[in-house]
Design a protein around this motif. Structure first.
Motif, mmCIF file in Angstrom:
data_model
loop_
_atom_site.group_PDB
_atom_site.id
_atom_site.type_symbol
_atom_site.label_atom_id
_atom_site.label_comp_id
_atom_site.label_asym_id
_atom_site.label_seq_id
_atom_site.Cartn_x
_atom_site.Cartn_y
_atom_site.Cartn_z
ATOM 1 N N ASN A 10 -3.646 3.741 9.469
ATOM 2 C CA ASN A 10 -3.956 4.570 8.303
ATOM 3 C C ASN A 10 -3.563 6.032 8.489
ATOM 4 O O ASN A 10 -4.022 6.898 7.745
ATOM 5 C CB ASN A 10 -5.454 4.508 7.993
ATOM 6 C CG ASN A 10 -5.887 3.157 7.464
ATOM 7 O OD1 ASN A 10 -5.093 2.419 6.897
ATOM 8 N ND2 ASN A 10 -7.158 2.815 7.666
ATOM 9 N N LEU A 11 -2.706 6.323 9.456
ATOM 10 C CA LEU A 11 -2.403 7.717 9.774
ATOM 11 C C LEU A 11 -1.135 8.249 9.124
ATOM 12 O O LEU A 11 -1.078 9.419 8.741
ATOM 13 C CB LEU A 11 -2.286 7.899 11.293
ATOM 14 C CG LEU A 11 -3.535 7.612 12.115
ATOM 15 C CD1 LEU A 11 -3.238 7.846 13.589
ATOM 16 C CD2 LEU A 11 -4.717 8.450 11.661
ATOM 17 N N SER B 207 -0.923 0.932 5.554
ATOM 18 C CA SER B 207 -2.342 1.275 5.556
ATOM 19 C C SER B 207 -3.159 0.218 4.826
ATOM 20 O O SER B 207 -2.632 -0.633 4.110
ATOM 21 C CB SER B 207 -2.556 2.636 4.890
ATOM 22 O OG SER B 207 -2.240 2.554 3.515
ATOM 23 N N TRP C 239 -4.024 9.461 6.298
ATOM 24 C CA TRP C 239 -4.457 10.789 6.727
ATOM 25 C C TRP C 239 -3.307 11.795 6.700
ATOM 26 O O TRP C 239 -3.549 12.997 6.780
ATOM 27 C CB TRP C 239 -4.950 10.722 8.170
ATOM 28 C CG TRP C 239 -6.215 10.002 8.448
ATOM 29 C CD1 TRP C 239 -6.526 8.705 8.141
ATOM 30 C CD2 TRP C 239 -7.340 10.522 9.152
ATOM 31 N NE1 TRP C 239 -7.762 8.387 8.622
ATOM 32 C CE2 TRP C 239 -8.289 9.487 9.248
ATOM 33 C CE3 TRP C 239 -7.624 11.752 9.728
ATOM 34 C CZ2 TRP C 239 -9.521 9.651 9.885
ATOM 35 C CZ3 TRP C 239 -8.839 11.926 10.366
ATOM 36 C CH2 TRP C 239 -9.784 10.888 10.434
ATOM 37 N N ALA D 282 -1.326 12.413 9.169
ATOM 38 C CA ALA D 282 -1.633 13.137 10.401
ATOM 39 C C ALA D 282 -0.459 13.956 10.899
ATOM 40 O O ALA D 282 -0.640 15.028 11.491
ATOM 41 C CB ALA D 282 -2.091 12.150 11.475
ATOM 42 N N SER E 240 -12.550 8.532 12.183
ATOM 43 C CA SER E 240 -13.463 8.658 11.042
ATOM 44 C C SER E 240 -14.363 7.435 10.939
ATOM 45 O O SER E 240 -14.010 6.341 11.400
ATOM 46 C CB SER E 240 -12.668 8.801 9.734
ATOM 47 O OG SER E 240 -11.937 7.614 9.476
ATOM 48 N N GLU F 88 -9.417 8.051 2.910
ATOM 49 C CA GLU F 88 -8.332 8.716 3.621
ATOM 50 C C GLU F 88 -7.827 9.981 2.949
ATOM 51 O O GLU F 88 -7.447 10.944 3.640
ATOM 52 C CB GLU F 88 -7.173 7.733 3.831
ATOM 53 C CG GLU F 88 -7.392 6.706 4.933
ATOM 54 C CD GLU F 88 -8.382 5.622 4.542
ATOM 55 O OE1 GLU F 88 -8.866 4.920 5.462
ATOM 56 O OE2 GLU F 88 -8.691 5.469 3.334
ATOM 57 N N TRP G 73 -10.022 12.773 3.981
ATOM 58 C CA TRP G 73 -9.814 13.160 5.383
ATOM 59 C C TRP G 73 -8.484 13.875 5.559
ATOM 60 O O TRP G 73 -8.389 14.832 6.337
ATOM 61 C CB TRP G 73 -9.903 11.916 6.273
ATOM 62 C CG TRP G 73 -11.234 11.229 6.129
ATOM 63 C CD1 TRP G 73 -12.444 11.829 5.882
ATOM 64 C CD2 TRP G 73 -11.501 9.824 6.178
ATOM 65 N NE1 TRP G 73 -13.441 10.881 5.783
ATOM 66 C CE2 TRP G 73 -12.893 9.642 5.963
ATOM 67 C CE3 TRP G 73 -10.701 8.701 6.381
ATOM 68 C CZ2 TRP G 73 -13.492 8.382 5.948
ATOM 69 C CZ3 TRP G 73 -11.304 7.443 6.384
ATOM 70 C CH2 TRP G 73 -12.678 7.295 6.169
ATOM 71 N N ALA G 74 -7.464 13.437 4.823
ATOM 72 C CA ALA G 74 -6.170 14.116 4.891
ATOM 73 C C ALA G 74 -6.290 15.565 4.434
ATOM 74 O O ALA G 74 -5.645 16.458 4.990
ATOM 75 C CB ALA G 74 -5.146 13.368 4.036
ATOM 76 N N LEU H 296 -7.861 17.492 7.400
ATOM 77 C CA LEU H 296 -7.368 17.314 8.761
ATOM 78 C C LEU H 296 -6.646 18.550 9.306
ATOM 79 O O LEU H 296 -6.812 18.868 10.497
ATOM 80 C CB LEU H 296 -6.469 16.077 8.841
ATOM 81 C CG LEU H 296 -6.034 15.674 10.249
ATOM 82 C CD1 LEU H 296 -7.231 15.427 11.158
ATOM 83 C CD2 LEU H 296 -5.145 14.434 10.199
#
Length: 303
Positions: A71-72, A78, A84, A86, A177, A287, A290-291, A294
């Motif tokens: 999921n990054l 995902s 995310w 990342a 997370s 997500e 969180w993205a 981040l």
């Protein structure tokens, strides 16, 4: 057990030249490694991101280990067609002065995710009634102790051999997370000589489905409080990040996080320097949320 875990290092080394995919973009290079066999764990899978310029330089980089690696980076891989981002978060943090780092994403093993991420010592300390709820969700033995030993031992040893890393504690972080937030805390406290920073994002303090609990659970609150009291220790240059939103699953986290925050402060950690705990009003447990934060998390942890 340690010998069996380190046997997995040979498997990882053999996979160095057998990466299943390698994609290079202006945002860095992604490497996929599938089917990593680890004794005592479900089959593991990795996605590794190398910062732009890695292949043209001799520079060494710190490393961020992140759970839920699927999921990054790539929405197509995902769970929910969102990530995310990342790599972009790291680039944004770098532009504001954060240390550039390699990201090692460890995929969650499907239905085994819960039992791989639930801290084993919390499971062992739980009452029979609470443990029964955990067993129902786990569907098998809780193996987080094996997982974090593999992360801090064989996996990190392989990464440090295969890539130009800065292997010291101050250049090694762990981030996740939800249940990944719990196991990030677990690894950070159990392997204090390995991890200098941890990001515990929307940490799933209820441990089970919060809708099955009658409000904030006093037993769990006490367990988490004593967990940090007994395991966290002094900062000694380490940094720790917590956060949560106020919608969907995140709406259940505040009573637990407040107790954890109080305990960390009582242990002498200075908020804003050694640790941070933030609430994002309206943010959901997903997500995209969180993205959005981040880059801020990376800036704090990797500054």
């Amino acid at each position: 057990m340690i010998a069996r875990l380190f046997a997995g290092l040979a498997t990882l080394l053999a996979l160095t030249l057998a990466s299943t995919a390698c994609a290079k973009t202006d945002h860095g290079r992604l490497i996929e490694i599938e089917q990593v066999a680890v004794p005592g764990l479900p089959v593991q899978r990795l996605t590794i991101w190398l910062p732009p310029g890695y292949d043209r330089s001799k520079r060494r980089y710190g490393v961020v280990y992140m759970h839920d690696g699927h999921n990054l980076f790539d929405p197509a891989k995902s769970n929910f067609n969102k990530v995310w981002a990342a790599d972009r978060a790291m680039l944004a943090a770098m532009r504001l002065g954060a240390e550039p780092r390699i990201i090692v994403g460890i995929w969650a093993p499907g239905n085994d995710r819960y039992r791989q991420y639930l801290p084993r010592d919390i499971y062992d300390a739980a009452s029979p009634a609470l443990r029964t709820q955990m067993d129902t969700m786990a569907g098998g033995p809780v193996v987080s102790d094996i997982y974090i030993a593999w992360l801090a031992g064989p996996l990190k040893s392989w990464v440090d051999k295969a890539y130009r890393t800065r292997p010291e504690r101050d250049h090694t972080a762990i981030v996740g997370s939800s249940m990944g937030g719990l196991v990030s805390c677990y690894a950070f406290m159990r392997y204090q000589a390995v991890y200098g920073q941890a990001g515990c994002v929307s940490t799933h303090w209820p441990a089970v489905d919060p809708r099955d609990l009658a409000g904030a659970n006093p037993e769990l609150i006490a367990l988490w409080d004593q967990w940090f009291k007994g395991r966290l220790g002094q900062p000694e240059g380490r940094r720790l990040w917590f956060d949560h939103g106020t919608a969907t699953l995140d709406q259940y986290y505040a009573p637990y996080q407040q107790v954890v925050d109080t305990r960390i402060a009582a242990l002498g950690w200075q908020r804003g320097r050694d640790w941070q705990s933030k609430v994002y009003a309206g943010a959901e447990h997903e997500e995209n949320a969180w993205a959005a934060r981040l880059p801020e998390i990376f800036r704090f942890l990797l500054r």
